[in-house]
Motif scaffolding. Sequence first.
Motif, short mmCIF file in Angstrom:
data_model
loop_
_atom_site.label_atom_id
_atom_site.label_comp_id
_atom_site.label_asym_id
_atom_site.label_seq_id
_atom_site.Cartn_x
_atom_site.Cartn_y
_atom_site.Cartn_z
N ILE A 141 0.85 -1.20 0.00
CA ILE A 141 0.00 0.00 0.00
C ILE A 141 0.88 1.25 0.00
O ILE A 141 0.60 2.23 -0.70
CB ILE A 141 -0.94 -0.01 1.22
CG1 ILE A 141 -1.98 -1.12 1.06
CG2 ILE A 141 -1.63 1.34 1.38
CD1 ILE A 141 -2.80 -1.38 2.30
N ILE B 29 0.87 4.18 -2.78
CA ILE B 29 0.68 5.58 -2.42
C ILE B 29 1.86 6.42 -2.92
O ILE B 29 1.69 7.52 -3.44
CB ILE B 29 0.50 5.73 -0.90
CG1 ILE B 29 -0.83 5.12 -0.48
CG2 ILE B 29 0.56 7.20 -0.48
CD1 ILE B 29 -1.01 5.00 1.01
N ALA C 208 1.54 6.86 -6.60
CA ALA C 208 0.45 7.79 -6.91
C ALA C 208 0.88 9.23 -6.63
O ALA C 208 0.63 10.13 -7.42
CB ALA C 208 -0.78 7.44 -6.09
N VAL C 209 1.53 9.43 -5.50
CA VAL C 209 1.99 10.79 -5.16
C VAL C 209 2.97 11.29 -6.21
O VAL C 209 2.91 12.43 -6.67
CB VAL C 209 2.64 10.79 -3.76
CG1 VAL C 209 3.44 12.06 -3.54
CG2 VAL C 209 1.57 10.64 -2.69
#
Lengths: 50, 552
Positions: B264, B268, B271-272
Amino acid sequence: MINFEEELKKFHPSLEVDDAADAIHQHDLSDVAEIIVGMLKDERFRNDEV
Amino acid sequence: MNCYKCGAALSEKDFCTACGADVSKYKKIVYTSNRLYNEGLEKAGVRDLSGAIMSLRESLKFDRSNVEARNLLGLCYFETGDVVGALTEWVISKNFRSKKNLADDYIYAVQSNPARLESINQSIKKYNKALMYCYQDSKDLAIIQLKKVLSQNPHLIQGHLLLALLFLDSEQYARAKKSVASVLAIDVGNTMALSYLKYANKMLGIEEDDGAGAGGSLTSKKKKSESVRAAEGSVTYQSGNDIIIQPADVHEPRGASSLLNILIGLIIGVAVTYFLVLPARIQVARNEMSDELKAISDNSDAKSARISELEQSVEALEQEKTQLQTAIDDYTGSGGDALKVDALLVSVKGYLDNPEDPTQIAETLYSIDRDYIETLASDSYRSLYQKMMSLVAPSVSAKLYESGKASVNQSDYTTAVTTLEEAWFFAKTLEQPDPEVLYELAVAYQMAGENDKAKDTYQSVISTFPDSSTAGKASERLDEMGDGTGAAPEASEGGGNTQAAESTQPADNGDEGGADAGADAAAGGEGDNAAGDAAGETPDGGELETTETVQG
């Protein structure tokens, strides 16, 4: 329970290197042998007087 | 062992063999001193420095001349950080035995490193200052000062003990234990350290071990000790110097859950990066590219402008070159000014060389461009030309007239035209030009089939010489040609042709015809003037008006 003040009295300032000479001169070098010799001398002296 | 009275070496007897003094008691004292020294040595061997110091001092109380005991005592003092005490004992020991004494080596070892000695001296001074802070109840300052002292002189046991006392007073029991552990590492039998340790353990709720083993176990034990206090939902334990309190129901993730958490986190992170970091980078790259493009475009525009400017410059230079080339050609070409000037000079030279034969001169003068003479030539050039013309024109025009006339008679009309044109060129420059020359030229035109030129020339004759008989003849000829047949009549009067004779008859018949011809000539004067201009044109473009201009 430790009493800070009482315990603190057990701590004394340490001698610095500059004070070493004075410490040597003031050192007490008397021992038992010297005392016994003195006592014997005194006793001999007393016997001689007698 | 020596006698206390005379100093002689003693035997196994209880009396001195030298002075006879009773030495039995003295020997016992010395034996006691030695025994105490041995005890001190044994304690020093197991690092019980406090016990060793006590034993050695007792030994010296019995026999102050026990050099070994005194040296060992100095050594123990030095190990505990009491450098001055150590030096004192060694110096006294040296006084008792000046040669073959270990005290010499110890004193030399200390004095040979003055920097270290000074550092120790400074640490002692700071310790005394820290002790003064304690007396003044400035415990925080004392702690700070002691930390500095112990960093300089880690063997100063008194400093460690004072620091432990301060920690105990401020309820920092773990730190106090740490200081006590430092003391016990140097002096395992230090009573004060052991008492502080006992107190700290008591306050921390740790069960103490037996006697001296507490100090030793403290140092041999692992630093991480756990003490679990089941409070309400919390667990307390100690890790080193820190006390950690955490909720009881905390479970650290293990296995699949940790992998899932890692996954996860990676998602993240990606994605950031994609939504936050990448657009900014792309924008920066785009900005850089647009800046470069703009710079290239500006550069290109500048170069295009420069190219246009250079092209215009090239075009202007080409034009200028063409103009200059034209000017050069005008000057040096086949019809150039240089040749024109040269032609005039040649004619002048020819005349000067052979003034009797002006034929060649005439040819040269005839070849010069009349437009040049009228427009571009200098005044001197024009004057010279006119002068030459005046010199050669009379004879040349007459000769050419005769030659042209002969050509007409021989029916060589082409030659006749050329010759008579040249003859008229020279004749018209005279003050009184012979109209017969012009007339004969018109006849030659007519014979050659150039009726328009012939008409114009006849008209010129009529208009130029209206009072002459030649004008009448020209008028007759003109009337004849006016029928529009265009048939070339026979040659002129000198040729003996009947048609020529017929043509002359109208002229002989009457002045009326001549007058009519003159009137027609006058009526058509304006129109014929233009025709005359055209008829009067010589092959090289000369005009009758030019003649008038020259005569004027």
